[in-house]
Design an enzyme around this catalytic site. Structure first.
Site, PDB file in Angstrom:
ATOM      1  N   GLY A  90       0.807  -1.213   0.000  1.00  0.00           N
ATOM      2  CA  GLY A  90       0.000   0.000   0.000  1.00  0.00           C
ATOM      3  C   GLY A  90       0.834   1.255   0.000  1.00  0.00           C
ATOM      4  N   GLY A  91       0.240   2.344   0.478  1.00  0.00           N
ATOM      5  CA  GLY A  91       0.894   3.648   0.416  1.00  0.00           C
ATOM      6  C   GLY A  91       1.980   3.830   1.431  1.00  0.00           C
ATOM      7  N   GLY A 106      -2.316  -2.845  -3.254  1.00  0.00           N
ATOM      8  CA  GLY A 106      -1.930  -4.215  -2.938  1.00  0.00           C
ATOM      9  C   GLY A 106      -0.538  -4.329  -2.374  1.00  0.00           C
ATOM     10  CB  VAL A 141       5.279  -5.087  -4.215  1.00  0.00           C
ATOM     11  CG1 VAL A 141       6.336  -5.511  -5.225  1.00  0.00           C
ATOM     12  CG2 VAL A 141       4.318  -4.090  -4.835  1.00  0.00           C
ATOM     13  CG  ASP A 179      -1.183   6.084  -9.335  1.00  0.00           C
ATOM     14  OD1 ASP A 179      -1.308   7.225  -8.863  1.00  0.00           O
ATOM     15  OD2 ASP A 179      -0.894   5.092  -8.640  1.00  0.00           O
TER      16      ASP A 179
END
Length: 385
Positions: free
Chosen positions: A27-28, A50, A52, A163
């Protein structure tokens, strides 16, 4: 989720081929760089997109990166639609062929979820680099040209990135290769790098990616996104703050239109902060005729006019790819030539000063070693004991 309803762990074999060896980010909050290794995931950080993982491809015997999406079919019909969309877009992203676009090797389904298999880029996230300060104009232009090439390659096969931001850009160690990541996994519109038309709920097109490129270049030049500089606000406060880590906290109302919505025309706010012609900005204190941004083109160096045009709220007035490439190339050339002239002038001054010092030292040495002649008729006085 993986088979059995549990989150995957190290050692899990995705699709019978990709063995997970460690999480790279989630996520962020993640940076996309594994601690102590200097290895990035090849997918940036994502904002709610998601997790990684670093993985080993047991068939090809190589290191790869896998993205497991946040969407879950167990969330009902919305979740299933999101999963299907991610699967289609990830497969489409595999058609993007450009040195500055992350390579998508495969898209597989495991545990009911699509996993995107990508190259593992060993480098640094641009967001981390900008956290240390702005980039020189020639480097900004180089990064801009690389990202423009990747976006053009994507647009040519019908893909809009949606994005483009520093968190999704990697700079490879050793080569300096710029890599745009996260194709096909764009989150809900928001943040300081989302184009105004996206926030208005309209479909994103290639021009939306170019606005985001302008916002990224603004950030690279100034160290802060345009939303933090008085350029029209472009997102919800929470997403804006989570995305960047590049600027301080702002008040909840400071990053959205005053009445909470864009006008139907998309180029002005309902309360009139934007004029119909787009001639004045949020707050009315900065011109938006395309000739001034943050105090003028000079404030952004040679890239100022281009950044201002890219950030025009009207998509049809933004420059096209050919014009952007030409201006970035010219900006890089102009800045490099100026730097070369400055360096040459400095070297000449240093050389001249050194020559003057050498000449002065030689003259002084010659004077100290000379035998002064006696005056005519001078007789030396006798020495007495």
């Amino acid at each position: 989720m993986s088979d059995g309803g549990e989150h995957p762990r190290d050692g899990h074999l995705v699709d019978g081929r990709y063995r997970l060896t460690g999480r790279l980010g989630s996520g962020g909050a993640a940076t996309g760089t594994s601690s102590g290794t200097g290895t990035s995931s090849g997918t940036g950080t994502g904002t709610g997109t998601g997790t990684v993982w670093r993985a080993f491809d047991v068939l090809m015997e190589r290191q790869v990166a896998l993205r497991r999406p946040k969407a879950d079919p167990a969330d009902g019909e919305p979740g299933r639609r999101a999963v299907n969309r991610l699967y289609r877009e990830a497969r489409a992203a595999a058609r993007v062929d450009h040195p500055s676009a992350v390579v998508v090797h495969d898209v597989v389904v495991d545990g009911g979820l699509p996993w995107v298999v990508m190259e593992l880029v060993r480098g640094e996230c641009l967001r981390e680099s900008l956290a240390r300060g702005p980039l020189p104009s020639p480097e900004c232009a180089r990064v801009g040209l690389a990202l423009l090439g990747a976006l053009c390659a994507a647009h040519s096969v019908g893909i809009v990135h949606r994005d483009v931001r520093p968190a999704n850009v990697l700079v490879e160690h050793g080569t300096g290769r710029v890599v745009l990541t996260d194709f096909g996994v764009a989150p809900v519109p928001g943040g300081p790098f989302a184009a105004p038309e996206r926030l208005a709920g309209r479909d994103a097109g290639p021009a939306s990616d170019l606005w985001s490129l302008g916002a990224l270049l603004h950030t690279a030049v100034h160290g802060t996104p345009p939303a933090a500089e008085g350029v029209p606000p472009t997102g919800q406060g929470a997403l804006a703050a989570a995305d960047a880590g590049l600027f301080g906290a702002r008040s909840r109302g400071a990053d959205r239109p005053r009445d909470g919505a864009w006008s139907r025309g998309g180029d002005r706010l309902r309360d009139g902060a934007w004029s119909r012609g787009g001639a004045r900005s949020w707050g009315g204190d900065r011109s938006w005729g395309g000739d001034r941004l943050r105090g003028g083109a000079g404030a952004s160096g040679p890239l100022g006019p281009l950044i201002s045009r890219l950030l025009d709220p009207r998509p049809e007035l933004r420059p096209g790819a050919a014009d952007i490439a030409a201006e970035l190339t010219e900006a890089a050339r102009t800045e490099a030539a100026e730097a070369a002239r400055t360096e040459a002038a400095g070297a000449a001054r240093t050389e001249a000063a050194g020559a003057a010092r050498t000449e002065a030292a030689g003259a002084e040495a010659a004077g100290a070693g000379a035998v002064r002649p006696r005056s005519a008729g001078t007789v030396p006085e006798p020495a007495y004991e």
